[in-house]
Design an enzyme around this catalytic site. Structure first.
Site: not given
Length: 197
Positions: A10, A71, A144
């Protein structure tokens, strides 16, 4: 028993989430690691990126994933946040590519849909599903880290291409099928080299 291991990232400049999961077959998985890489906002940009890069290198070396899922950066109002996220994404992709590790990108809505069934799920819904799916007492923290685990699960379940069937007729994701095929080919190559001696 061989398994497929995915490292999810992430990306973020202040906090970069990382999550490592192993496939257990079907839609089952085991959490191996979840955490965050942190850079100091008072440091110059190059030093912050170096800190994140070193952390990603260490994670790749320690956990030896079969694939890395990141991501996909999407546009936000805050351009500086998008830039930092994009820079960290690039580092993650580069570090994986240098090691010959396949990579994939997933949008936030793809991740939400893969984990919860809804592309509009919020962070609490994602965390609740992670607890259920991975048999955890609590969701990885901070958020996160949970997001990175969700990205890794998305890659396990929604790797590119159609779902293949394994030898027993059970569903296997395309990533698992590719990995199994590579393992078979490597084993055959080892057997051939051994038989020549």
């Amino acid at each position: 028993m061989s398994t497929l291991r995915v490292l999810g990232v992430d990306p973020g400049l202040t906090r970069c989430g990382i999550g490592v999961v192993d496939a257990l077959g079907g839609r089952r998985a085991r959490l191996i690691h979840a955490g965050v890489l942190v850079s100091d906002g008072d440091q110059p940009l190059d030093q912050r990126l170096l800190t994140i890069a070193r952390g990603l290198r260490a994670a790749l070396e320690e956990f030896a994933p079969d694939t890395v899922a990141v991501e996909r950066v999407f546009s936000q109002n805050n351009i500086s946040t998008v830039m930092g996220t994009a820079q960290v994404s690039g580092i993650a992709l580069l570090e994986a590519a240098e090691r010959g590790i396949p990579t994939a990108l997933h949008t936030p809505s793809e991740v939400k849909a893969a984990v919860t069934g809804s592309g509009r799920a919020d962070k609490k819904q994602i965390q609740a599903m992670l607890i259920r799916l991975l048999g955890l007492d609590a969701a990885p923290q901070p958020a996160d880290a949970s997001d990175a685990v969700a990205i890794a699960l998305t890659q396990l379940w929604r790797g590119p291409g159609p779902v293949a069937l394994d030898a027993s007729g059970g569903a296997r994701t395309s990533a698992q099928a590719v990995w199994a095929r590579a393992e078979r080919e490597a084993r055959r190559a080892r057997e051939r080299s051994t038989s020549r001696h």
